[in-house]
Design an enzyme around this catalytic site. Structure first.
Site, mmCIF file in Angstrom:
data_model
loop_
_atom_site.group_PDB
_atom_site.id
_atom_site.type_symbol
_atom_site.label_atom_id
_atom_site.label_comp_id
_atom_site.label_asym_id
_atom_site.label_seq_id
_atom_site.Cartn_x
_atom_site.Cartn_y
_atom_site.Cartn_z
ATOM 1 C CB THR A 91 -7.947 5.841 10.641
ATOM 2 O OG1 THR A 91 -6.969 6.349 9.734
ATOM 3 C CG2 THR A 91 -7.901 6.642 11.922
ATOM 4 C CG ASP A 93 0.664 7.484 -3.693
ATOM 5 O OD1 ASP A 93 0.376 8.263 -4.624
ATOM 6 O OD2 ASP A 93 0.307 7.661 -2.517
ATOM 7 C CG ASP A 106 -2.001 0.993 1.219
ATOM 8 O OD1 ASP A 106 -2.433 1.359 0.107
ATOM 9 O OD2 ASP A 106 -2.461 1.417 2.302
ATOM 10 C CG HIS A 107 -0.568 4.932 0.130
ATOM 11 N ND1 HIS A 107 -0.889 5.951 -0.733
ATOM 12 C CD2 HIS A 107 -1.729 4.589 0.747
ATOM 13 C CE1 HIS A 107 -2.176 6.231 -0.630
ATOM 14 N NE2 HIS A 107 -2.708 5.416 0.254
ATOM 15 C CB VAL A 134 -11.020 0.003 6.459
ATOM 16 C CG1 VAL A 134 -11.324 0.434 7.898
ATOM 17 C CG2 VAL A 134 -12.281 0.081 5.603
ATOM 18 N N GLY A 136 -9.361 6.084 2.051
ATOM 19 C CA GLY A 136 -9.912 6.959 3.071
ATOM 20 C C GLY A 136 -11.324 6.620 3.473
ATOM 21 C CB ALA A 137 -13.334 3.554 3.201
ATOM 22 C CB SER A 138 -11.270 5.141 8.401
ATOM 23 O OG SER A 138 -10.548 3.939 8.397
#
Length: 285
Positions: A233, A104, A82-83, A231, A209-211
């Site tokens: 945070t 990214d 991720d990222h 998800v 940024g779905a948190s």
């Protein structure tokens, strides 16, 4: 069962009209908590590790844990980078067995982002590794990366079409109003922009940024073409708050088997709710 490419999961999700939950991991306990739920619910899952995660606990150890858990729970797992921002870093981890990577380049200008992503795609596709990229830029805090509100910008529809054509990327993370971290107010998601992107881009779309995003909004993005929901945070907060509560109730406690289990159980509640929102229950291959 073993470590697989996310493209198989995302293609099934796209055809079936649901999304694959992608949960950020940090250690053995977070991996186990996520997989206990996904195994029970027969949900496909993507375990996402940022560069910071692989600094905290080595890549070789994380990969070995995920491989062992895939066998234990008899389910295929996608271990996702991720990222990540470096081709050399991705190359090293793909050569060691990873089959899913996000490069990214969202901080770069369009042409440089295309060039970087194309180099990663060329390498990864030769090694059965799927590639996710990001166009547009989410604000907020993700791992060691902080993007302030002035630096964030939404994905342009025509650029999205050109970007996918030029790079051959397998999935595209779009900026439509969400942000990394938690929100001080309800995020204003640009559903029309998402719908327009879906009309010109045929690869699976990803919601970062779905948190803390309301469930109804997440479901609406899935209906408009999102096939992967990230998800992070919310998982960390649930884990941390449960451990704090355990120590408040057990001030003399010191056994990690108990306080970590409290954190894991709280995290499991979040995982369970996200699997349901994604419509992924019972969809495991």
């Amino acid at each position: 069962m073993g470590i697989i490419s996310t493209k198989y999961l995302l293609q099934s999700a796209q055809a079936g009209g649901y999304a694959i939950p992608a949960f950020n991991i940090h250690n053995a306990e977070t991996i186990q908590a996520i997989l206990e739920v996904c195994s029970e619910m027969r949900s496909p899952v993507i375990l996402a590790g940022t560069p910071g995660t692989f600094k905290h606990i080595g890549f070789t150890e994380i990969y070995a844990l995920c491989s062992a858990f895939a066998t234990r729970y008899n389910m295929p797992l996608a271990l996702h980078l991720d990222h990540h921002e470096s081709l050399d870093d991705i190359r090293r981890k793909v050569n060691a067995g990873v089959r899913s990577a996000m490069i990214d380049g969202s901080s770069l200008k369009f042409s440089d982002n295309v060039s970087l992503v194309k180099s990663v795609v060329d390498f990864c596709h030769a090694n059965d590794c799927s590639v996710e990229a990001e166009l547009g830029r989410l604000g907020g805090l993700e791992d060691d990366m902080h993007v302030d509100e002035e630096s964030a910008f939404l994905t342009d529809t025509e650029e999205a079409r050109r970007f996918v054509e030029l790079t051959g990327v397998d999935s595209l993370a779009v900026a439509i109003g969400t942000a990394h971290g938690l929100y001080t107010k309800r995020p204003k998601i640009d559903f029309q922009r998402l719908e327009e992107i879906r009309q010109v881009v045929d690869v699976p779309l990803v919601l970062h940024g779905a948190s803390d995003v309301p469930d109804d909004d997440v479901r609406r993005t899935i209906a408009l073409g999102v096939c992967k929901v990230n998800v992070a945070t919310e998982l960390k907060i649930a884990f941390a708050e449960a451990v704090k509560t355990w120590f408040a109730d057990n001030p003399q406690g010191n056994d990690p088997r108990y306080y970590l289990r409290a954190g894991m159980d709280a995290m499991k509640d979040v995982v369970r709710s996200k699997v349901i929102v994604c419509g992924a229950e019972g969809k495991a291959i």
